[in-house]
Design a protein around this motif. Structure first.
Motif, PDB file in Angstrom:
ATOM      1  N   ASP A   1       0.816  -1.211   0.000  1.00 47.98           N
ATOM      2  CA  ASP A   1       0.000   0.000   0.000  1.00 47.98           C
ATOM      3  C   ASP A   1       0.850   1.261   0.000  1.00 47.98           C
ATOM      4  OD1 ASP A   1       1.010  -0.302   2.521  1.00 47.98           O
ATOM      5  OD2 ASP A   1      -0.847   0.130   3.565  1.00 47.98           O
ATOM      6  N   THR A   2       2.106   1.169  -0.446  1.00 51.36           N
ATOM      7  CA  THR A   2       3.024   2.302  -0.412  1.00 51.36           C
ATOM      8  C   THR A   2       3.344   2.785  -1.827  1.00 51.36           C
ATOM      9  OG1 THR A   2       4.023   1.416   1.602  1.00 51.36           O
ATOM     10  CG2 THR A   2       5.250   3.110   0.449  1.00 51.36           C
TER      11      THR A   2
ATOM     12  N   PHE B   1      10.257  13.396  -3.911  1.00 50.18           N
ATOM     13  CA  PHE B   1       9.502  12.168  -3.662  1.00 50.18           C
ATOM     14  C   PHE B   1       9.270  11.983  -2.174  1.00 50.18           C
ATOM     15  CE2 PHE B   1      10.864  10.897  -7.926  1.00 50.18           C
ATOM     16  CZ  PHE B   1       9.679  10.350  -8.401  1.00 50.18           C
ATOM     17  N   HIS B   2       8.073  11.514  -1.815  1.00 49.10           N
ATOM     18  CA  HIS B   2       7.733  11.187  -0.433  1.00 49.10           C
ATOM     19  C   HIS B   2       7.068   9.825  -0.380  1.00 49.10           C
ATOM     20  CE1 HIS B   2       8.772  15.010   1.402  1.00 49.10           C
ATOM     21  NE2 HIS B   2       8.307  15.579   0.293  1.00 49.10           N
ATOM     22  N   GLN B   3       7.344   9.088   0.693  1.00 48.96           N
ATOM     23  CA  GLN B   3       6.736   7.775   0.918  1.00 48.96           C
ATOM     24  C   GLN B   3       5.325   7.967   1.448  1.00 48.96           C
ATOM     25  OE1 GLN B   3       8.092   4.621   0.393  1.00 48.96           O
ATOM     26  NE2 GLN B   3       9.699   5.739  -0.672  1.00 48.96           N
ATOM     27  N   VAL B   4       4.345   7.443   0.726  1.00 51.87           N
ATOM     28  CA  VAL B   4       2.936   7.630   1.066  1.00 51.87           C
ATOM     29  C   VAL B   4       2.269   6.262   1.181  1.00 51.87           C
ATOM     30  CG1 VAL B   4       0.763   8.653   0.321  1.00 51.87           C
ATOM     31  CG2 VAL B   4       2.911   9.803  -0.182  1.00 51.87           C
ATOM     32  N   ARG B   5       1.574   6.052   2.291  1.00 55.13           N
ATOM     33  CA  ARG B   5       0.790   4.820   2.486  1.00 55.13           C
ATOM     34  C   ARG B   5      -0.669   5.209   2.598  1.00 55.13           C
ATOM     35  NH1 ARG B   5       1.916   1.583   7.240  1.00 55.13           N
ATOM     36  NH2 ARG B   5       0.904  -0.030   6.028  1.00 55.13           N
TER      37      ARG B   5
ATOM     38  N   HIS C   1      -3.407   1.175 -13.310  1.00 53.43           N
ATOM     39  CA  HIS C   1      -4.354   1.883 -12.457  1.00 53.43           C
ATOM     40  C   HIS C   1      -3.856   1.912 -11.018  1.00 53.43           C
ATOM     41  CE1 HIS C   1      -7.500   1.083 -15.622  1.00 53.43           C
ATOM     42  NE2 HIS C   1      -7.567   2.385 -15.426  1.00 53.43           N
ATOM     43  N   VAL C   2      -4.015   3.062 -10.378  1.00 50.84           N
ATOM     44  CA  VAL C   2      -3.625   3.210  -8.979  1.00 50.84           C
ATOM     45  C   VAL C   2      -4.519   2.307  -8.138  1.00 50.84           C
ATOM     46  CG1 VAL C   2      -3.571   4.807  -7.028  1.00 50.84           C
ATOM     47  CG2 VAL C   2      -2.703   5.516  -9.259  1.00 50.84           C
ATOM     48  N   HIS C   3      -3.891   1.553  -7.260  1.00 51.06           N
ATOM     49  CA  HIS C   3      -4.616   0.601  -6.413  1.00 51.06           C
ATOM     50  C   HIS C   3      -4.409   0.971  -4.947  1.00 51.06           C
ATOM     51  CE1 HIS C   3      -6.219  -3.112  -4.824  1.00 51.06           C
ATOM     52  NE2 HIS C   3      -5.115  -3.249  -4.117  1.00 51.06           N
ATOM     53  N   VAL C   4      -5.493   0.958  -4.201  1.00 51.73           N
ATOM     54  CA  VAL C   4      -5.438   1.190  -2.762  1.00 51.73           C
ATOM     55  C   VAL C   4      -6.035  -0.039  -2.079  1.00 51.73           C
ATOM     56  CG1 VAL C   4      -6.277   2.600  -0.848  1.00 51.73           C
ATOM     57  CG2 VAL C   4      -5.574   3.690  -2.976  1.00 51.73           C
ATOM     58  N   PRO C   5      -5.288  -0.706  -1.208  1.00 52.37           N
ATOM     59  CA  PRO C   5      -5.809  -1.902  -0.541  1.00 52.37           C
ATOM     60  C   PRO C   5      -7.042  -1.593   0.310  1.00 52.37           C
ATOM     61  CG  PRO C   5      -3.454  -1.696  -0.198  1.00 52.37           C
ATOM     62  CD  PRO C   5      -3.911  -0.426  -0.822  1.00 52.37           C
TER      63      PRO C   5
END
Length: 145
Positions: free
Chosen positions: A34-35, A45-49, A102-106
């Motif tokens: 999920d990152t 750049f930043h780490q995003v969860r 496609h962007v996936h979000v768990p």
């Protein structure tokens, strides 16, 4: 630990985070699970969860905006907006990461129906009874429980 995120308030209040978060101009690079690494036109750049947990949006970002302000930062907003676009307008490029996926979000809905290997016990059944060893010399700590 992840924070609860209110994207509707960000959108409705036309916050700076929301206005900076156009996913079409952001770089979204998936890393693991999920990152994502998210880069806006004017930043690094930043780490995003980000994930959906029983209907609530939760997530974190390593940027100063997330650390010091209430509500989601622009990086989280960009990822959320890209996910919405991927779900509702699949042909729009704003819903895709740098690889064209496609962007996936768990989504976490029900822990009891999770994949067995994801369970805390590794997916193994609980052992209700342990047989007494045939040779107690090999098991000196046998307690009988």
């Amino acid at each position: 630990m992840t924070d609860l995120l209110d994207f509707l308030t960000e959108r409705d209040d036309h916050t700076q985070s929301w206005s900076r978060s156009d996913p079409l101009h952001a770089v979204l690079r998936p890393t693991a699970g999920d990152t994502y690494e998210v880069k806006l036109p004017d930043g690094a750049f930043h780490q995003v969860r980000l994930q959906r947990d029983h209907g609530a949006w939760t997530g974190t970002c390593d940027c100063k905006g997330f650390e010091y302000n209430d509500g989601p930062c622009a990086h989280l907003c960009a990822l959320r907006r890209a996910y919405w676009t991927a779900e509702h307008q699949p042909s729009d490029p704003a819903g895709r990461d740098i690889y064209g996926t496609h962007v996936h979000v768990p989504v976490v809905e029900d822990d009891q129906h999770a994949q067995p290997e994801a369970r805390a016990d590794g997916g193994h059944d609980v052992v209700e009874h342990v047989e007494r060893p045939a040779d107690l010399r090999t098991e000196p700590r046998w307690t009988g429980r």
